[in-house]
Scaffold this motif. Structure first.
Motif, PDB file in Angstrom:
ATOM      1  N   ARG A  96     -17.793  62.181 113.996  1.00  0.00           N
ATOM      2  CA  ARG A  96     -17.105  63.436 114.273  1.00  0.00           C
ATOM      3  C   ARG A  96     -17.552  64.510 113.293  1.00  0.00           C
ATOM      4  O   ARG A  96     -18.013  64.195 112.181  1.00  0.00           O
ATOM      5  N   ASP A  98     -16.083  68.721 112.858  1.00  0.00           N
ATOM      6  CA  ASP A  98     -15.506  69.918 113.470  1.00  0.00           C
ATOM      7  C   ASP A  98     -14.667  70.675 112.437  1.00  0.00           C
ATOM      8  O   ASP A  98     -14.424  70.162 111.344  1.00  0.00           O
ATOM      9  N   ILE A  99     -14.215  71.888 112.780  1.00  0.00           N
ATOM     10  CA  ILE A  99     -13.398  72.691 111.861  1.00  0.00           C
ATOM     11  C   ILE A  99     -12.119  71.943 111.483  1.00  0.00           C
ATOM     12  O   ILE A  99     -11.696  71.013 112.166  1.00  0.00           O
ATOM     13  N   SER A 122     -20.212  63.576 110.615  1.00  0.00           N
ATOM     14  CA  SER A 122     -21.375  64.427 110.402  1.00  0.00           C
ATOM     15  C   SER A 122     -21.037  65.481 109.350  1.00  0.00           C
ATOM     16  O   SER A 122     -19.967  66.085 109.402  1.00  0.00           O
ATOM     17  N   PRO A 123     -21.944  65.737 108.397  1.00  0.00           N
ATOM     18  CA  PRO A 123     -21.664  66.750 107.367  1.00  0.00           C
ATOM     19  C   PRO A 123     -22.073  68.166 107.762  1.00  0.00           C
ATOM     20  O   PRO A 123     -21.905  69.094 106.975  1.00  0.00           O
ATOM     21  N   PHE A 124     -22.603  68.348 108.992  1.00  0.00           N
ATOM     22  CA  PHE A 124     -23.262  69.610 109.355  1.00  0.00           C
ATOM     23  C   PHE A 124     -22.356  70.835 109.202  1.00  0.00           C
ATOM     24  O   PHE A 124     -22.825  71.922 108.914  1.00  0.00           O
ATOM     25  N   MET A 125     -21.042  70.665 109.420  1.00  0.00           N
ATOM     26  CA  MET A 125     -20.133  71.807 109.331  1.00  0.00           C
ATOM     27  C   MET A 125     -19.509  71.986 107.945  1.00  0.00           C
ATOM     28  O   MET A 125     -18.663  72.855 107.748  1.00  0.00           O
ATOM     29  N   GLY A 126     -19.936  71.173 106.977  1.00  0.00           N
ATOM     30  CA  GLY A 126     -19.546  71.414 105.598  1.00  0.00           C
ATOM     31  C   GLY A 126     -18.240  70.768 105.164  1.00  0.00           C
ATOM     32  O   GLY A 126     -17.597  70.030 105.923  1.00  0.00           O
ATOM     33  N   PHE A 127     -17.853  71.065 103.919  1.00  0.00           N
ATOM     34  CA  PHE A 127     -16.773  70.327 103.277  1.00  0.00           C
ATOM     35  C   PHE A 127     -15.432  70.418 103.998  1.00  0.00           C
ATOM     36  O   PHE A 127     -14.718  69.418 104.117  1.00  0.00           O
ATOM     37  N   ASP A 128     -15.075  71.610 104.488  1.00  0.00           N
ATOM     38  CA  ASP A 128     -13.749  71.702 105.121  1.00  0.00           C
ATOM     39  C   ASP A 128     -13.690  70.941 106.446  1.00  0.00           C
ATOM     40  O   ASP A 128     -12.605  70.718 106.977  1.00  0.00           O
ATOM     41  N   SER A 129     -14.842  70.489 106.956  1.00  0.00           N
ATOM     42  CA  SER A 129     -14.822  69.630 108.147  1.00  0.00           C
ATOM     43  C   SER A 129     -14.654  68.154 107.766  1.00  0.00           C
ATOM     44  O   SER A 129     -14.398  67.307 108.625  1.00  0.00           O
ATOM     45  N   VAL A 173     -27.095  66.186 100.757  1.00  0.00           N
ATOM     46  CA  VAL A 173     -25.864  65.575 101.285  1.00  0.00           C
ATOM     47  C   VAL A 173     -25.410  64.438 100.372  1.00  0.00           C
ATOM     48  O   VAL A 173     -24.220  64.314 100.042  1.00  0.00           O
TER      49      VAL A 173
ATOM     50  N   LYS B  95     -18.712  68.113 120.234  1.00  0.00           N
ATOM     51  CA  LYS B  95     -19.599  68.118 119.056  1.00  0.00           C
ATOM     52  C   LYS B  95     -20.159  66.737 118.751  1.00  0.00           C
ATOM     53  O   LYS B  95     -20.185  66.298 117.611  1.00  0.00           O
ATOM     54  N   THR B 147     -21.602  77.951 112.163  1.00  0.00           N
ATOM     55  CA  THR B 147     -20.201  77.802 112.562  1.00  0.00           C
ATOM     56  C   THR B 147     -19.285  78.715 111.757  1.00  0.00           C
ATOM     57  O   THR B 147     -19.630  79.183 110.668  1.00  0.00           O
ATOM     58  N   ASN B 149     -16.366  78.302 110.314  1.00  0.00           N
ATOM     59  CA  ASN B 149     -15.485  77.812 109.238  1.00  0.00           C
ATOM     60  C   ASN B 149     -16.101  78.092 107.868  1.00  0.00           C
ATOM     61  O   ASN B 149     -17.318  78.260 107.747  1.00  0.00           O
ATOM     62  N   GLY B 151     -16.802  76.164 105.362  1.00  0.00           N
ATOM     63  CA  GLY B 151     -17.835  75.191 104.986  1.00  0.00           C
ATOM     64  C   GLY B 151     -19.113  75.329 105.789  1.00  0.00           C
ATOM     65  O   GLY B 151     -20.100  74.644 105.498  1.00  0.00           O
ATOM     66  N   ASP B 154     -22.172  75.478 103.732  1.00  0.00           N
ATOM     67  CA  ASP B 154     -22.616  74.389 102.844  1.00  0.00           C
ATOM     68  C   ASP B 154     -24.014  73.884 103.185  1.00  0.00           C
ATOM     69  O   ASP B 154     -24.846  73.725 102.303  1.00  0.00           O
ATOM     70  N   LEU B 155     -24.280  73.626 104.456  1.00  0.00           N
ATOM     71  CA  LEU B 155     -25.619  73.179 104.850  1.00  0.00           C
ATOM     72  C   LEU B 155     -26.342  74.240 105.682  1.00  0.00           C
ATOM     73  O   LEU B 155     -27.519  74.501 105.485  1.00  0.00           O
ATOM     74  N   GLN B 156     -25.636  74.834 106.646  1.00  0.00           N
ATOM     75  CA  GLN B 156     -26.289  75.708 107.624  1.00  0.00           C
ATOM     76  C   GLN B 156     -26.964  76.920 106.985  1.00  0.00           C
ATOM     77  O   GLN B 156     -27.899  77.481 107.533  1.00  0.00           O
TER      78      GLN B 156
END
Lengths: 279, 279
Positions: A96, A98-99, A122-129, A173, B95, B147, B149, B151, B154-156
């Motif tokens: 998973r 997501d926001i 998945s880390p793609f959306m960053g820490f708050d995800s 990562v 997602k 995205t 959000n 975070g 962080d990567l994007q």
């Protein structure tokens, strides 16, 4: 018991680094119920019973249940794993990402509805995800880092100009997961077995995180190289755990009515191979 | 009709760029059924009926169903959307992102089980994690790009040293989606409305891809800036479509028994704001 406690316990009790992946594909079931999606539970339950004392963890892949409207069978399977092997942690493979508000819902799905001990993300959306999963204390969360598929290169292997030391994306990562993101020691990483040199690199950056390593078995990763690259033991204690997943090679070891016995033999063979590689 | 055909048709027929996001949270339902997860279908069906002629698309978020064991309600809702608004495409917000064999299962879940017209995907595992969705001809697939959000940075937002021109990671994803990954013209991108300058940048790189833009409404994105940055029209024809999502601001516009009427008013208000921004 936390996920990490269970992992330590199962590693010791079953003398195993082997994770049994549950990717049930009805098209590959034995002839007498081939193609019958209503038998997903029966198939997986038989595999679980046959391999419960060989595994450090079980890893059901939720896509195989969702494609067949079999969430109810996954719920029953989760309960069955708890009953048959209360000491073996279950990692729900869902990847998973997501926001925050949506991640809260996915965390409820994984940890409350299914009662998983850990989940893949998945880390793609960053820490708050990622953070909402960490509010479930004691649960584990494995971030995708360097995956075992060919396309794993496409993004994960790119070099970052904007981060100190110009790490590759997957190295970045690993750093985040070992450091600032790992608020309560719940994080682990997913690193493919097809690239032992990269497992070694991840282990340098993240010396203590549990590594979930798919790709041994059907995907062709080398079991011995994997253990040497990933496992860290000091004074007889595992300080850098690994969880080496095999799915298809175990599930479809015979394809006949002896599938559960064949799965057990293949699981024992793989477990022993991994144990021997500790050297 | 393909996803793109439906999108063009709905944009014209409903004079709308507004996507109605369906993130049903029982805790926010009107008092008379607050907290009752068995009413998720009823709540969403009422929203769909009230907004069917205001929307370019609907976007159910699967996590909100999965957390409440409500997959059966999502199936019924998908069928209801098809019946009430056959001309409005449905984007299943899931997602997903996994290796090929697993991606095939997720594609079956989205397109066959639920009958979605498009799905959202993570690009983190690379092209072979996206390709199985493209085998479902005529269906759409939106890749996470930039995205909305916090975070998301962080990567994007990291700069890639190893790719020509040193793009940011999200710019690289946009390039791949406009070019080599877009085998049959099925790809789109998810770009947050909280960063209009980045929508503009993505539009430069990917002039013709549909952009799914969440973040207007509860997340605070600016509707006018979003349209100006993302929409491309030539000779009265949309050449670069946008789909601007609002979820919570519409679903919970009143919180009372008039929730469906209030949702319609908010949807019309947002739709008109977006239309006016075309200028």
């Amino acid at each position: 018991m936390t996920f990490l406690d269970m992992l330590r316990h199962a590693e010791r009790q079953n003398r195993s680094l082997l994770c049994v992946g549950l990717d049930p594909d009805p098209a590959k079931f034995p002839d007498r119920f081939k193609g019958d999606a209503s038998r997903i539970y029966d198939f997986c339950a038989a595999i679980v019973e046959a391999t419960a004392d060989t595994a450090i963890a079980f890893k059901p892949q939720i896509a195989y249940f969702a494609a067949h409207r079999a969430e109810d069978q996954l719920e029953r399977l989760m309960a069955h794993m708890r009953a048959v092997a209360p000491q073996v942690p279950v990692i729900l493979d869902a990847k998973r990402g997501d926001i925050g508000s949506t991640a809260e819902q996915y965390a409820i799905e994984a940890f409350e509805r299914y009662g998983a001990d850990a989940v893949t993300l998945s880390p793609f959306m960053g820490f708050d995800s990622v953070q909402p999963y960490l509010k479930h204390h004691g649960k584990g969360a494995f971030l995708l880092c360097r995956t075992s598929n060919p396309g794993g290169d496409d993004l994960q292997n790119q070099r970052l100009a904007s981060v100190e030391g110009q790490p590759l994306l997957y190295e970045h990562v690993a750093r985040l997961a070992q450091g600032p993101w790992n608020l309560n020691g719940q994080l682990g990483l997913v690193v493919g077995a097809t690239y032992p040199a990269e497992i070694e690199r991840v282990r340098e950056i993240a010396p203590t995180l549990p590594l979930l390593i798919p790709g041994v078995g059907a995907q062709g990763g080398d079991a011995v190289a994997t253990v040497r690259a990933g496992l860290r033991v000091e004074n007889g204690q595992t300080t850098g755990p690994i969880i080496v997943n095999s799915s298809r090679a175990i599930l479809y070891a015979s394809g006949g009515d002896d599938f559960a016995d064949a799965a057990r033999r293949e699981a024992l063979r793989t477990r022993d191979l991994l144990e021997a590689a500790k050297g």
